[in-house]
Design a protein around this motif. Structure first.
Motif, PDB file in Angstrom:
ATOM      1  N   LEU A   1       1.985  14.787 -13.326  1.00 49.91           N
ATOM      2  CA  LEU A   1       1.647  13.833 -14.391  1.00 49.91           C
ATOM      3  C   LEU A   1       0.131  13.796 -14.579  1.00 49.91           C
ATOM      4  O   LEU A   1      -0.628  14.190 -13.681  1.00 49.91           O
ATOM      5  N   PRO A   2      -0.320  13.291 -15.724  1.00 51.39           N
ATOM      6  CA  PRO A   2      -1.764  13.223 -15.975  1.00 51.39           C
ATOM      7  C   PRO A   2      -2.487  12.451 -14.864  1.00 51.39           C
ATOM      8  O   PRO A   2      -1.956  11.459 -14.344  1.00 51.39           O
ATOM      9  N   THR A   3      -3.706  12.890 -14.544  1.00 49.64           N
ATOM     10  CA  THR A   3      -4.435  12.264 -13.432  1.00 49.64           C
ATOM     11  C   THR A   3      -4.786  10.804 -13.731  1.00 49.64           C
ATOM     12  O   THR A   3      -5.027  10.033 -12.813  1.00 49.64           O
ATOM     13  N   HIS A   4      -4.781  10.406 -15.024  1.00 44.10           N
ATOM     14  CA  HIS A   4      -5.132   9.007 -15.307  1.00 44.10           C
ATOM     15  C   HIS A   4      -4.050   8.027 -14.823  1.00 44.10           C
ATOM     16  O   HIS A   4      -4.270   6.829 -14.797  1.00 44.10           O
ATOM     17  N   PHE A   5      -2.875   8.560 -14.434  1.00 37.91           N
ATOM     18  CA  PHE A   5      -1.835   7.686 -13.866  1.00 37.91           C
ATOM     19  C   PHE A   5      -1.946   7.586 -12.341  1.00 37.91           C
ATOM     20  O   PHE A   5      -1.219   6.813 -11.710  1.00 37.91           O
ATOM     21  N   ILE A   6      -2.812   8.406 -11.767  1.00 35.65           N
ATOM     22  CA  ILE A   6      -2.861   8.512 -10.300  1.00 35.65           C
ATOM     23  C   ILE A   6      -4.016   7.662  -9.778  1.00 35.65           C
ATOM     24  O   ILE A   6      -5.177   7.913 -10.099  1.00 35.65           O
ATOM     25  N   SER A   7      -3.706   6.650  -8.990  1.00 40.73           N
ATOM     26  CA  SER A   7      -4.750   5.668  -8.647  1.00 40.73           C
ATOM     27  C   SER A   7      -5.855   6.270  -7.790  1.00 40.73           C
ATOM     28  O   SER A   7      -6.995   5.830  -7.872  1.00 40.73           O
ATOM     29  N   ASP A   8      -5.540   7.287  -6.971  1.00 38.72           N
ATOM     30  CA  ASP A   8      -6.607   7.829  -6.120  1.00 38.72           C
ATOM     31  C   ASP A   8      -7.291   9.042  -6.746  1.00 38.72           C
ATOM     32  O   ASP A   8      -8.002   9.783  -6.078  1.00 38.72           O
TER      33      ASP A   8
ATOM     34  N   PRO B   1     -10.184  10.726  -9.055  1.00 35.54           N
ATOM     35  CA  PRO B   1     -11.543  10.288  -9.405  1.00 35.54           C
ATOM     36  C   PRO B   1     -11.623   9.765 -10.844  1.00 35.54           C
ATOM     37  O   PRO B   1     -11.126  10.413 -11.758  1.00 35.54           O
ATOM     38  N   GLY B   2     -12.209   8.606 -11.007  1.00 36.54           N
ATOM     39  CA  GLY B   2     -12.411   8.036 -12.342  1.00 36.54           C
ATOM     40  C   GLY B   2     -11.194   7.329 -12.909  1.00 36.54           C
ATOM     41  O   GLY B   2     -11.261   6.714 -13.971  1.00 36.54           O
ATOM     42  N   SER B   3     -10.069   7.410 -12.220  1.00 41.00           N
ATOM     43  CA  SER B   3      -8.843   6.799 -12.768  1.00 41.00           C
ATOM     44  C   SER B   3      -8.878   5.274 -12.631  1.00 41.00           C
ATOM     45  O   SER B   3      -9.309   4.737 -11.617  1.00 41.00           O
ATOM     46  N   VAL B   4      -8.399   4.587 -13.678  1.00 44.38           N
ATOM     47  CA  VAL B   4      -8.212   3.132 -13.579  1.00 44.38           C
ATOM     48  C   VAL B   4      -6.737   2.811 -13.748  1.00 44.38           C
ATOM     49  O   VAL B   4      -6.346   1.702 -14.089  1.00 44.38           O
ATOM     50  N   GLY B   5      -5.902   3.832 -13.541  1.00 45.01           N
ATOM     51  CA  GLY B   5      -4.462   3.665 -13.720  1.00 45.01           C
ATOM     52  C   GLY B   5      -3.741   3.594 -12.393  1.00 45.01           C
ATOM     53  O   GLY B   5      -4.349   3.587 -11.327  1.00 45.01           O
ATOM     54  N   GLY B   6      -2.417   3.530 -12.470  1.00 42.15           N
ATOM     55  CA  GLY B   6      -1.619   3.495 -11.256  1.00 42.15           C
ATOM     56  C   GLY B   6      -0.169   3.210 -11.562  1.00 42.15           C
ATOM     57  O   GLY B   6       0.210   3.034 -12.728  1.00 42.15           O
TER      58      GLY B   6
ATOM     59  N   ASP C   1       1.573   7.466  -6.241  1.00 35.91           N
ATOM     60  CA  ASP C   1       0.582   8.540  -6.436  1.00 35.91           C
ATOM     61  C   ASP C   1       1.198   9.896  -6.066  1.00 35.91           C
ATOM     62  O   ASP C   1       1.054  10.877  -6.788  1.00 35.91           O
ATOM     63  N   TRP C   2       1.879   9.946  -4.931  1.00 30.68           N
ATOM     64  CA  TRP C   2       2.558  11.196  -4.514  1.00 30.68           C
ATOM     65  C   TRP C   2       3.485  11.692  -5.597  1.00 30.68           C
ATOM     66  O   TRP C   2       3.518  12.867  -5.929  1.00 30.68           O
ATOM     67  N   PHE C   3       4.302  10.742  -6.089  1.00 31.68           N
ATOM     68  CA  PHE C   3       5.343  11.108  -7.050  1.00 31.68           C
ATOM     69  C   PHE C   3       4.698  11.659  -8.334  1.00 31.68           C
ATOM     70  O   PHE C   3       5.120  12.690  -8.864  1.00 31.68           O
TER      71      PHE C   3
ATOM     72  N   GLU D   1       0.830  -1.203   0.000  1.00 24.14           N
ATOM     73  CA  GLU D   1       0.000   0.000   0.000  1.00 24.14           C
ATOM     74  C   GLU D   1       0.867   1.256   0.000  1.00 24.14           C
ATOM     75  O   GLU D   1       0.516   2.263  -0.623  1.00 24.14           O
ATOM     76  N   LEU D   2       2.024   1.180   0.669  1.00 21.64           N
ATOM     77  CA  LEU D   2       2.929   2.327   0.666  1.00 21.64           C
ATOM     78  C   LEU D   2       3.479   2.582  -0.738  1.00 21.64           C
ATOM     79  O   LEU D   2       3.599   3.733  -1.169  1.00 21.64           O
TER      80      LEU D   2
END
Ligand SMILES: *Cc1c(COP(=O)(O)O)cnc(C)c1O
Length: 350
Positions: free
Chosen positions: A128-135, A137-142, A120-122, A113-114
């Protein structure tokens, strides 16, 4: 070594690293050794009896250190400055001592989890585009940490390849390899060599597009190559742009490359930001990454500018499920009760 000996030698080791760092300016950057220097200094066989820690450290000082190129010497100007910092070193010691194995959520829920939180922090810190950020809204990326940027590039290519083959195959029972001869990947001639190597390893045809006088990929030639290949019955499926090329720190025109790639069905757009995307920690540098929102995947090496110890390669994908589909296996010994929960990431699948 028992726990009390570990306590004692561990402290001595920290002192050794601290002394090395405090005195690094006084030594030469390059070692004065010839190839093959080490073998005569080291026994031919693995020692049968244990040696004292003091003896081992004596060998390290007298036999090993003279063969070092000091990458974080202030006068080291080759390749990249190596990211080394005291907090980074302490972090490495901690994860090593706690034996953090983040391949399955249950094997280390906190580590898993860390990793997700820090990626996400990085991504947020770099804009970076929000679609890479798992938390987001609406993102399915990570994101996921890989061992190197070279590995991020290979993995991106493999995911894209699996994805396009799945689409081409449809319901037919043809073998995946049937589609391989038709697939084409593109990058610039100044891209990192690991892209060419990834293509070799995956038997993928690759076109190295010429660069302009500033070392950027010629977008006109890229478009021409893609259209030509389509006319010849081939299937363009992957393009990699670079933010900060290895040879000259050129930033490819991500906007134009990305925008065009989205008009080509099946084209996966990867950005290798191993070096230059670190600069986006400064908001005024982000204009060089305009168009990143077109990317399906991206990688950044924090160790190249951001004082994180070598090696730290972050990679993000826009759609985690596509990655999982391409890379998952499901042996019975790795299954666990929480594996179907979205928040229980099993990083072995990425
Ligand atoms: C350094 C670098 C790489 C390779 O990095 P590794 O982590 O050593 O594999 C790839 N691409 C670019 C642009 C780089 O600068």
């Amino acid at each position: 070594m028992n726990v009390e000996e570990f306590r004692k030698h561990g402290k001595a080791l920290i002192d050794f690293i601290a002394d090395y760092s405090a005195n690094i300016e006084k030594i030469d950057v390059l070692p004065n050794v010839e190839p093959g220097f080490l073998s005569p200094l080291i026994p031919d066989e693995i020692p049968h009896d244990p040696e004292s820690f003091e003896n081992i450290m004596k060998d390290v000082s007298e036999k090993i250190m003279p063969g070092f190129t000091h990458e974080h010497h202030p006068k080291y100007f080759a390749y990249y400055t190596s990211g080394v910092s005291f907090p980074g070193t302490l972090g490495d010691i901690l994860t090593s001592g706690l034996s953090v194995g983040v391949f399955n959520w249950i094997n280390c829920p906190a580590g898993t989890e860390l990793e997700n939180i820090v990626l996400d922090w990085f991504a947020k810190a770099l804009g970076l585009p929000t679609h890479f950020i798992s938390d987001s809204p609406g993102s399915v990326g990570g994101g996921v940490l890989q061992n190197s940027a070279s590995e991020c590039i290979l993995i991106s290519l493999l995911i894209a390849r699996a994805h396009v083959i799945e689409q081409l195959k449809g319901d037919s029972d043809l073998h995946d390899s049937v589609f391989l001869p038709k697939l084409v990947a593109y990058t610039s001639e100044d891209a990192h060599y690991s892209m060419e190597k990834a293509a070799k390893m995956s038997l993928t045809r690759i076109r190295l597009i010429k660069t302009d006088s500033r070392g950027k990929m010629r977008v006109d030639l890229f478009k021409e190559a893609v259209l030509n290949d389509i006319n010849n019955g081939l299937i363009p499926f992957f393009v990699m742009a670079t933010l900060g090329t290895t040879g000259s720190a050129a930033y490819d025109n991500v906007y134009e490359i990305g925008k065009f790639s989205k008009t080509i069905s099946h084209m996966w757009f990867h950005i290798d930001g191993a070096y230059g995307a670190n600069a986006f920690i400064l908001p005024e540098m982000r204009r060089f990454g305009e168009g990143m929102e077109y990317a399906d995947s991206m990688n950044v090496n924090a160790c190249k500018m951001l004082l994180v110890n070598f090696e730290s390669s972050a990679m993000w994908v826009k759609d985690v499920m596509i990655m999982k589909k391409a890379l998952s296996a499901h042996p019975v010994y790795l299954q666990h009760d929480n594996e179907n929960k979205v928040s229980a990431i099993d990083y072995r699948n990425s």
